[in-house]
Design a protein around this motif. Structure first.
Motif, PDB file in Angstrom:
ATOM      1  N   TYR A 251       0.852  -1.188   0.000  1.00 19.00           N
ATOM      2  CA  TYR A 251       0.000   0.000   0.000  1.00 19.00           C
ATOM      3  C   TYR A 251       0.883   1.230   0.000  1.00 19.00           C
ATOM      4  CZ  TYR A 251       1.244   0.098   4.940  1.00 19.00           C
ATOM      5  OH  TYR A 251       1.956   0.128   6.107  1.00 19.00           O
ATOM      6  N   GLU A 252       0.249   2.355  -0.262  1.00 20.64           N
ATOM      7  CA  GLU A 252       0.970   3.620  -0.228  1.00 20.64           C
ATOM      8  C   GLU A 252       0.170   4.532   0.693  1.00 20.64           C
ATOM      9  OE1 GLU A 252       1.189   7.261  -3.291  1.00 20.64           O
ATOM     10  OE2 GLU A 252       1.237   5.257  -4.201  1.00 20.64           O
ATOM     11  N   VAL A 253       0.829   5.180   1.641  1.00 20.26           N
ATOM     12  CA  VAL A 253       0.117   6.154   2.478  1.00 20.26           C
ATOM     13  C   VAL A 253       0.059   7.457   1.682  1.00 20.26           C
ATOM     14  CG1 VAL A 253       0.148   7.485   4.615  1.00 20.26           C
ATOM     15  CG2 VAL A 253       0.887   5.083   4.622  1.00 20.26           C
ATOM     16  N   ASP A 254      -1.152   7.926   1.435  1.00 23.07           N
ATOM     17  CA  ASP A 254      -1.341   9.109   0.597  1.00 23.07           C
ATOM     18  C   ASP A 254      -2.197  10.142   1.338  1.00 23.07           C
ATOM     19  OD1 ASP A 254      -1.998  11.026  -1.219  1.00 23.07           O
ATOM     20  OD2 ASP A 254      -2.730   9.661  -2.758  1.00 23.07           O
ATOM     21  N   GLY A 260     -15.389  10.886  -1.480  1.00 25.36           N
ATOM     22  CA  GLY A 260     -16.497  11.758  -1.881  1.00 25.36           C
ATOM     23  C   GLY A 260     -17.687  11.749  -0.936  1.00 25.36           C
ATOM     24  N   LEU A 261     -17.550  11.129   0.226  1.00 25.10           N
ATOM     25  CA  LEU A 261     -18.664  11.063   1.167  1.00 25.10           C
ATOM     26  C   LEU A 261     -18.196  11.630   2.498  1.00 25.10           C
ATOM     27  CD1 LEU A 261     -18.363   8.010  -0.469  1.00 25.10           C
ATOM     28  CD2 LEU A 261     -20.760   8.080   0.158  1.00 25.10           C
ATOM     29  N   ASP A 262     -19.117  12.266   3.214  1.00 18.70           N
ATOM     30  CA  ASP A 262     -18.717  13.020   4.416  1.00 18.70           C
ATOM     31  C   ASP A 262     -18.586  12.195   5.692  1.00 18.70           C
ATOM     32  OD1 ASP A 262     -18.421  15.374   3.159  1.00 18.70           O
ATOM     33  OD2 ASP A 262     -20.272  16.309   3.902  1.00 18.70           O
ATOM     34  N   TYR A 263     -19.033  10.936   5.689  1.00 21.33           N
ATOM     35  CA  TYR A 263     -19.126  10.227   6.968  1.00 21.33           C
ATOM     36  C   TYR A 263     -17.821   9.639   7.476  1.00 21.33           C
ATOM     37  CZ  TYR A 263     -20.410   6.467   3.553  1.00 21.33           C
ATOM     38  OH  TYR A 263     -20.491   5.617   2.493  1.00 21.33           O
ATOM     39  N   TYR A 264     -16.742   9.769   6.712  1.00 15.25           N
ATOM     40  CA  TYR A 264     -15.527   9.067   7.111  1.00 15.25           C
ATOM     41  C   TYR A 264     -14.808   9.684   8.305  1.00 15.25           C
ATOM     42  CZ  TYR A 264     -16.098   6.354   2.904  1.00 15.25           C
ATOM     43  OH  TYR A 264     -16.601   5.517   1.944  1.00 15.25           O
ATOM     44  N   THR A 265     -14.251   8.807   9.134  1.00 11.21           N
ATOM     45  CA  THR A 265     -13.377   9.179  10.248  1.00 11.21           C
ATOM     46  C   THR A 265     -12.202   8.202  10.194  1.00 11.21           C
ATOM     47  OG1 THR A 265     -14.592   7.625  11.631  1.00 11.21           O
ATOM     48  CG2 THR A 265     -15.253   9.929  11.774  1.00 11.21           C
ATOM     49  N   ARG A 266     -11.082   8.579  10.708  1.00 11.71           N
ATOM     50  CA  ARG A 266      -9.918   7.673  10.765  1.00 11.71           C
ATOM     51  C   ARG A 266      -9.585   7.060   9.388  1.00 11.71           C
ATOM     52  NH1 ARG A 266     -10.202   4.694  16.711  1.00 11.71           N
ATOM     53  NH2 ARG A 266      -9.264   6.442  17.810  1.00 11.71           N
ATOM     54  N   THR A 267      -9.448   5.725   9.325  1.00 13.26           N
ATOM     55  CA  THR A 267      -8.950   5.079   8.107  1.00 13.26           C
ATOM     56  C   THR A 267      -9.812   5.344   6.868  1.00 13.26           C
ATOM     57  OG1 THR A 267      -8.352   3.251   9.581  1.00 13.26           O
ATOM     58  CG2 THR A 267      -8.141   2.849   7.213  1.00 13.26           C
ATOM     59  N   VAL A 268      -9.167   5.721   5.769  1.00 17.32           N
ATOM     60  CA  VAL A 268      -9.824   5.712   4.456  1.00 17.32           C
ATOM     61  C   VAL A 268      -8.887   5.011   3.471  1.00 17.32           C
ATOM     62  CG1 VAL A 268     -11.333   7.741   4.615  1.00 17.32           C
ATOM     63  CG2 VAL A 268      -8.927   8.050   4.006  1.00 17.32           C
ATOM     64  N   PHE A 269      -9.458   4.407   2.439  1.00 15.40           N
ATOM     65  CA  PHE A 269      -8.612   3.707   1.468  1.00 15.40           C
ATOM     66  C   PHE A 269      -9.293   3.625   0.111  1.00 15.40           C
ATOM     67  CE2 PHE A 269     -11.128  -0.182   1.671  1.00 15.40           C
ATOM     68  CZ  PHE A 269     -11.682  -0.128   2.941  1.00 15.40           C
ATOM     69  N   GLU A 270      -8.482   3.412  -0.901  1.00 16.38           N
ATOM     70  CA  GLU A 270      -9.008   3.262  -2.242  1.00 16.38           C
ATOM     71  C   GLU A 270      -8.098   2.327  -3.037  1.00 16.38           C
ATOM     72  OE1 GLU A 270     -11.643   6.611  -3.456  1.00 16.38           O
ATOM     73  OE2 GLU A 270     -10.040   6.872  -4.915  1.00 16.38           O
ATOM     74  N   PHE A 271      -8.706   1.382  -3.745  1.00 22.53           N
ATOM     75  CA  PHE A 271      -7.984   0.525  -4.682  1.00 22.53           C
ATOM     76  C   PHE A 271      -8.220   1.073  -6.086  1.00 22.53           C
ATOM     77  CE2 PHE A 271      -8.307  -2.438  -1.178  1.00 22.53           C
ATOM     78  CZ  PHE A 271      -7.195  -3.263  -1.303  1.00 22.53           C
ATOM     79  N   GLU A 272      -7.126   1.212  -6.855  1.00 25.23           N
ATOM     80  CA  GLU A 272      -7.254   1.674  -8.237  1.00 25.23           C
ATOM     81  C   GLU A 272      -6.627   0.640  -9.154  1.00 25.23           C
ATOM     82  OE1 GLU A 272      -6.162   6.333  -7.532  1.00 25.23           O
ATOM     83  OE2 GLU A 272      -4.588   4.931  -8.114  1.00 25.23           O
TER      84      GLU A 272
END
Ligand code: HAM
Length: 417
Positions: A251-254, A260-272
């Motif tokens: 993984y890469e820390v970015d 695009g959604l407001d509910y996130y706290t702490r960890t977020v991630f995306e696979f491309e």
């Protein structure tokens, strides 16, 4: 002649070849998720508009301009679901799932709707598969969630996959950071796109989503939220990373990753995937520790993700030859053959678990053999007026069977051609 009617813009007809690949992916999903204790959930395709306004966030693109919203005959505002997390959390509260042993682990698959400009990999009706683990903020759930998506993508054969992760901290950290970023952007306002400038006040973080060169230049020396985390959030994030490291997940820390959604706290991630064009996101998600409370439930943490089925299949090699393990037979008929006999043989072969098709379009025998070859048949059973023959398509050998029953036995017993 009248004009043919076409499907609405941005929608997709799934034809049988794709339909098969999707079912195979659904089977892999069920298998991967069930082994980690996730159970399937289905929620309505339409919900009260308020659910998404409260859940997803009033200033998000989704709620501001992408929802299919209408009034029903009873005057209620209804919305075709643009995403699944708000619905899963509504169901968690509505069915008192906080009384069950925690965390409650759910997964879903189904159609979602966003009024976006259609392009390759971006539709107005699309299909998401997603998981949600509700009721615990243990970092192992964040890591488990990420690894489940990695396993699904791997099982689907997606190519060129890259994972980016970050942490958004608490809403308080984010508010303080938003103020800091707002100031930074204001000082560089002339560089920004109109869109980003219009949103400096309401949602400055979304500037990181912009590919506008001026905006990117303005952000190059901007402070990063990941450097402003409080000690507990930083510790949580490092525990998530340690679990991913131990699992060998690259993984890469970015620090520029915003969702695009407001509910996130702490960890977020995306696979491309590099196999996709501009719409490169295969799937993404994160933790949403305030969402259930926002929807009227008790304070309850949660984490999950969703991925687009159409994009996963676009980024997969498309070689599903390996999934065709069943022996395949074509039942051909000569002009004077008894059609009942051919129909019966095909039916008997299907009951034995073989893939069997028969001539149903009036082709000549030569045309039928060509068609059988196109279908990839391992055997052709040729039903004539007085005899039945079995042709092995891999060797070209053809031999008579004493009866239709023997033809069935011969083919059913044969090894894979
Ligand atoms: P999202 O990032 O908005 O997250 O969507 C997840 C995935 O759905 C995207 O990565 C993409 O593959 C697919 N997708 C979204 N919009 C479209 C579209 N217009 N056409 C085709 N595919 C699309 C969510 O929806 C969150 N509910 C994820 C989540 C679950 N977070 C926590 N739990």
């Amino acid at each position: 002649m009248t004009e043919p009617i076409r499907a609405p813009r941005g929608t997709l007809d799934v034809l049988p070849d794709d339909g098969r690949r999707r079912l195979e992916l659904l089977r892999i999903a069920d298998d991967v998720f069930a082994r980690a204790g996730y159970g399937p959930i289905e929620t309505p395709i339409f919900e009260s508009t308020e659910l998404f306004a409260r859940g997803v966030g009033e200033t998000t693109d989704i709620v501001e301009k992408e929802m299919f919203t209408f009034e029903d005959q009873g005057g209620r505002s209804i919305t075709l679901r643009p995403e699944g997390t708000a619905s899963a959390c509504r169901a968690y509260v509505e069915h008192g799932m906080h009384k069950l042993p925690q965390p409650v682990k759910l997964w879903y698959w189904g159609p979602f709707f966003r009024y976006e400009a259609p392009q390759a990999g971006r539709f107005r009706q699309f299909t998401q598969v997603g998981v949600e683990a509700v009721g615990s903020d243990d970092p192992s759930l964040d890591a488990e969630s990420i690894l489940l998506l990695a396993e699904l993508l791997d099982g689907a054969g997606t190519q060129g996959v890259r994972l980016r992760i970050s942490s958004l901290g608490t809403p308080e950290t984010r508010r303080a950071y938003s103020d800091e970023l707002r100031e930074h952007l204001r000082a560089r306002e002339d560089l920004l796109s109109d869109d980003v400038r219009a949103r400096i006040d309401r949602n400055p973080l979304r500037a990181f989503d912009s590919d506008h060169p001026g905006t990117q230049a303005a952000l190059s020396d901007a402070p990063r939220l990941i450097d402003r985390l409080n000690p507990e959030d930083a510790e949580h994030f490092s525990r998530v990373r340690a679990l991913l490291d131990a699992a060998g997940q690259p993984y890469e820390v970015d620090g520029t990753l915003v969702r695009g959604l407001d509910y996130y706290t702490r960890t977020v991630f995306e696979f491309e995937s590099t196999e996709l064009g501009a719409q490169s996101a295969l799937g993404g998600g994160g933790r949403y520790d305030g969402l259930i409370e926002q929807l009227g439930g008790p304070p309850t943490p949660g984490v999950g993700w969703a991925a687009g089925i159409e994009r996963i299949l676009l980024a997969a090699s498309g070689d599903d030859e390996e999934t065709r393990v069943r022996r395949s037979v074509f039942v051909a008929t000569t002009d004077d053959a008894d059609p009942v006999q051919a129909f019966d043989i095909a039916r008997e072969l299907r009951l034995r678990g073989l893939h069997a098709e028969l001539e149903q379009a009036g082709r000549s025998l030569k045309g039928q053999l060509k068609h059988a070859d196109r279908l990839g048949a391992d055997y052709v059973v040729i039903v004539g007026d007085e005899d039945v023959q079995v042709k092995d398509m891999s060797t070209g050998d053809q031999r008579p069977a004493a009866s239709p029953g023997e033809a069935v036995e011969l083919v059913a017993a044969g090894g894979r051609a």
